[in-house]
Design an enzyme around this catalytic site. Structure first.
Site, PDB file in Angstrom:
ATOM      1  N   ARG A 123       0.831  -1.200   0.000  1.00 29.69           N
ATOM      2  CA  ARG A 123       0.000   0.000   0.000  1.00 29.69           C
ATOM      3  C   ARG A 123       0.872   1.259   0.000  1.00 29.69           C
ATOM      4  O   ARG A 123       0.442   2.324  -0.429  1.00 29.69           O
ATOM      5  CB  ARG A 123      -0.961  -0.004   1.194  1.00 29.69           C
ATOM      6  CG  ARG A 123      -2.209   0.842   0.951  1.00 29.69           C
ATOM      7  CD  ARG A 123      -3.246   0.766   2.056  1.00 29.69           C
ATOM      8  NE  ARG A 123      -2.729   1.180   3.325  1.00 29.69           N
ATOM      9  CZ  ARG A 123      -2.476   0.358   4.352  1.00 29.69           C
ATOM     10  NH1 ARG A 123      -2.737  -0.929   4.275  1.00 29.69           N
ATOM     11  NH2 ARG A 123      -1.971   0.821   5.471  1.00 29.69           N
ATOM     12  N   TYR A 135     -15.845  18.356 -13.879  1.00 32.83           N
ATOM     13  CA  TYR A 135     -16.255  16.950 -13.868  1.00 32.83           C
ATOM     14  C   TYR A 135     -17.285  16.758 -12.762  1.00 32.83           C
ATOM     15  O   TYR A 135     -17.104  17.244 -11.643  1.00 32.83           O
ATOM     16  CB  TYR A 135     -15.022  16.070 -13.629  1.00 32.83           C
ATOM     17  CG  TYR A 135     -15.250  14.605 -13.836  1.00 32.83           C
ATOM     18  CD1 TYR A 135     -15.470  14.080 -15.106  1.00 32.83           C
ATOM     19  CD2 TYR A 135     -15.229  13.721 -12.766  1.00 32.83           C
ATOM     20  CE1 TYR A 135     -15.670  12.726 -15.295  1.00 32.83           C
ATOM     21  CE2 TYR A 135     -15.430  12.364 -12.950  1.00 32.83           C
ATOM     22  CZ  TYR A 135     -15.649  11.875 -14.223  1.00 32.83           C
ATOM     23  OH  TYR A 135     -15.847  10.530 -14.401  1.00 32.83           O
ATOM     24  N   ASP A 177      -6.954  20.047 -13.110  1.00 37.18           N
ATOM     25  CA  ASP A 177      -7.249  18.759 -13.750  1.00 37.18           C
ATOM     26  C   ASP A 177      -7.142  18.988 -15.250  1.00 37.18           C
ATOM     27  O   ASP A 177      -7.957  19.700 -15.843  1.00 37.18           O
ATOM     28  CB  ASP A 177      -8.667  18.316 -13.354  1.00 37.18           C
ATOM     29  CG  ASP A 177      -9.080  16.994 -13.998  1.00 37.18           C
ATOM     30  OD1 ASP A 177      -8.468  16.602 -15.006  1.00 37.18           O
ATOM     31  OD2 ASP A 177     -10.035  16.373 -13.485  1.00 37.18           O
ATOM     32  N   LYS A 211      -7.797   7.968 -19.115  1.00 35.52           N
ATOM     33  CA  LYS A 211      -8.133   8.536 -20.417  1.00 35.52           C
ATOM     34  C   LYS A 211      -6.912   8.503 -21.355  1.00 35.52           C
ATOM     35  O   LYS A 211      -6.462   7.442 -21.686  1.00 35.52           O
ATOM     36  CB  LYS A 211      -8.701   9.940 -20.232  1.00 35.52           C
ATOM     37  CG  LYS A 211      -9.730  10.054 -19.081  1.00 35.52           C
ATOM     38  CD  LYS A 211     -11.038   9.357 -19.348  1.00 35.52           C
ATOM     39  CE  LYS A 211     -11.943   9.242 -18.132  1.00 35.52           C
ATOM     40  NZ  LYS A 211     -12.197  10.445 -17.385  1.00 35.52           N
TER      41      LYS A 211
HETATM   42  C1  PLP Z   1     -12.686  10.745 -16.045  1.00 40.83           C
HETATM   43  C2  PLP Z   1     -12.355  12.007 -15.382  1.00 40.83           C
HETATM   44  C3  PLP Z   1     -12.149  12.060 -13.988  1.00 40.83           C
HETATM   45  C4  PLP Z   1     -12.311  10.855 -13.112  1.00 40.83           C
HETATM   46  O1  PLP Z   1     -11.334   9.893 -13.390  1.00 40.83           O
HETATM   47  P1  PLP Z   1     -11.542   8.310 -13.093  1.00 40.83           P
HETATM   48  O2  PLP Z   1     -10.271   7.721 -13.562  1.00 40.83           O
HETATM   49  O3  PLP Z   1     -12.750   7.886 -13.880  1.00 40.83           O
HETATM   50  O4  PLP Z   1     -11.773   8.192 -11.624  1.00 40.83           O
HETATM   51  C5  PLP Z   1     -11.796  13.280 -13.443  1.00 40.83           C
HETATM   52  N1  PLP Z   1     -11.679  14.396 -14.187  1.00 40.83           N
HETATM   53  C6  PLP Z   1     -11.882  14.382 -15.529  1.00 40.83           C
HETATM   54  C7  PLP Z   1     -11.743  15.643 -16.300  1.00 40.83           C
HETATM   55  C8  PLP Z   1     -12.238  13.193 -16.158  1.00 40.83           C
HETATM   56  O5  PLP Z   1     -12.460  13.190 -17.472  1.00 40.83           O
END
Ligand code: PLP
Length: 419
Positions: free
Chosen positions: A81, A134, A206, A231
């Site tokens: 962990r 998001y 982000d 992504k």
């Molecule tokens: C998909 C996404 C998230 C969340 O990510 P996960 O890997 O699905 O937990 C956060 N911010 C943005 C802009 C996203 O596209």
């Protein structure tokens, strides 16, 4: 004695290896960044599948403990962990890609965001976030954090005086996304960082939709960058992961809380992520190319009402995007001339794009946000959030753009026939 016992594997002495330097291009860094030798001299990173680690004797254990006490990130671990060599390789690579001192990998993007915000925001503090964020991030900031006595103000994107006016004595942090989803709004990071630093605030961005190939927020004065590595970074729609990168002093407490909260990444996912990262440069080039071509096609089409793509001069943030980004990405949002049902018929008529949420993989994905992400809300509630019934989000993959455009052309025909 068997040969196995008389001939133990001798590990060659640790030597300094040549690293690609920080000035290397992003494609070089996504292939080689943070590379270190491993005991097997394997080109690809070994997948270290273990829950715990052993020590030769107590002296060995004490040496490890001292190293941790001196505040070094040790090159070995006590329990999975707290760390894993396969995961560490991804962290080093992502740190070099973001030009960051440190990076921490998580089991998902939301794990990265929630652990980071819980670490940086003590009870009684306040944060400012920009709208068009998001959905789960917005819910976490406005609803979940409230239970812990942490308050949040949501300000419109692009309104820098509203952003500054929202700052109070107890404000600690500004969280924003760029580009946003679904309207691809682009934040002027230099401006945001200038405001934040004047008020002594931490900035967290982000930038999942851009990837470090198109935008590196730390170069514009931002403190921490987070990604859903699910992504573009992983790039194949086959795993979940998240990352936060930035100054070592900001990352250290986040890593410590990860060890407590436990949203640890998995070493197999880490290996797949390393594999995906090797093609990040060529993939993003194709996503950028497909995004621009499809956005230009849609903008010219009579059945399309409006197109949002930062690479189009008609986009409200085109000038900022052109200055700040190396490419505009693979996400295009648009409204068609039709109501909720007509829009669904258009989506259903597409043959290459798959109806799915998410983006960043090889496959083009399409979604009608009113149905996909906001189904349980009434049309009025969706309007209030800016989610139009006739909005379509196209997350372009890496297919041949001529095929994608031909498919869009035939599917848009459905709208013409139905007036
Ligand atoms: C998909 C996404 C998230 C969340 O990510 P996960 O890997 O699905 O937990 C956060 N911010 C943005 C802009 C996203 O596209």
């Amino acid at each position: 004695m068997s040969t196995l016992e008389t001939e133990p594997i001798t590990l060659t002495e640790r030597r300094e290896v040549s690293h690609p330097c920080a000035q290397s291009g992003p494609s070089t860094l996504s292939v080689h960044g943070g590379r270190q030798p491993n005991p097997y001299h394997s080109l690809c990173e070994p997948i270290v599948q273990t829950a715990t680690y052993t020590f030769i004797d107590t002296e060995d254990l004490c040496y490890f403990k001292d190293q941790s006490l001196w505040g070094e990130v040790p090159d070995r671990y006590e329990y999975a962990r707290y760390g894993n060599p396969t995961i560490r390789s991804v962290e080093r690579r992502l740190a070099t890609l973001e030009a960051a001192e440190e990076a921490v990998l998580f089991s998902s993007g939301m794990a990265a965001i929630t652990t980071t915000l819980l670490t940086l925001l003590p009870t009684g503090t306040h944060l400012v976030i920009t709208e068009d964020a998001y959905r789960q991030t917005r819910q976490f900031c406005t609803q979940f954090l409230k239970r812990l006595g942490i308050t949040c103000t949501v300000v419109p994107i692009g309104d820098y005086s509203a952003l500054e006016e929202a700052i109070r004595p107890e404000t600690r942090l500004i969280f924003s996304e760029t580009p946003t989803n679904p309207y691809l709004r682009v934040v002027d990071l230099e401006r945001l960082a200038e405001i934040a630093h004047r008020h002594g605030l931490i900035t967290v961005i982000d930038t999942t939709l851009a990837s470090p190939l198109n935008l590196r927020p730390l170069e514009w004065g931002i403190d921490l960058v987070v990604h859903s590595a699910t992504k573009y970074l992983a790039g194949h729609n086959d795993l979940l992961a998240g990352v936060v990168a930035g100054k070592a002093e900001c990352i250290a407490p986040v890593r410590e809380n990860l060890g407590m909260m436990g949203a640890t990444a998995d070493p197999h996912n880490a290996a797949w992520l390393l594999r995906g990262l090797k093609t990040l440069g060529v993939r993003i080039e194709r996503h950028n190319h497909n995004g621009q071509a499809v956005a230009e096609f849609l903008e010219r089409h009579p059945a399309v009402e409006c197109v949002w793509y930062p690479g189009l001069p008609s986009h409200p943030d085109h000038a900022v995007a052109a200055r700040q980004m190396r490419g505009f990405g693979g996400m295009v949002s648009f409204t068609v001339k039709g109501d909720l049902d007509a829009t669904s018929r258009f989506v259903d008529a597409l043959t290459i794009p798959q109806i799915a949420t998410s983006f960043g993989g090889a496959e083009t994905l399409v979604s009608q946000p009113a149905v996909m992400s906001y189904y349980e809300l009434s049309s009025e509630e969706r309007q209030a959030l800016g989610i139009r019934d006739n909005l379509v989000r196209l997350a372009l993959g890496i297919e041949d753009v001529a095929d994608l455009i031909a498919d869009l052309e035939q599917a848009l025909g459905v709208l013409k026939n139905n007036g």
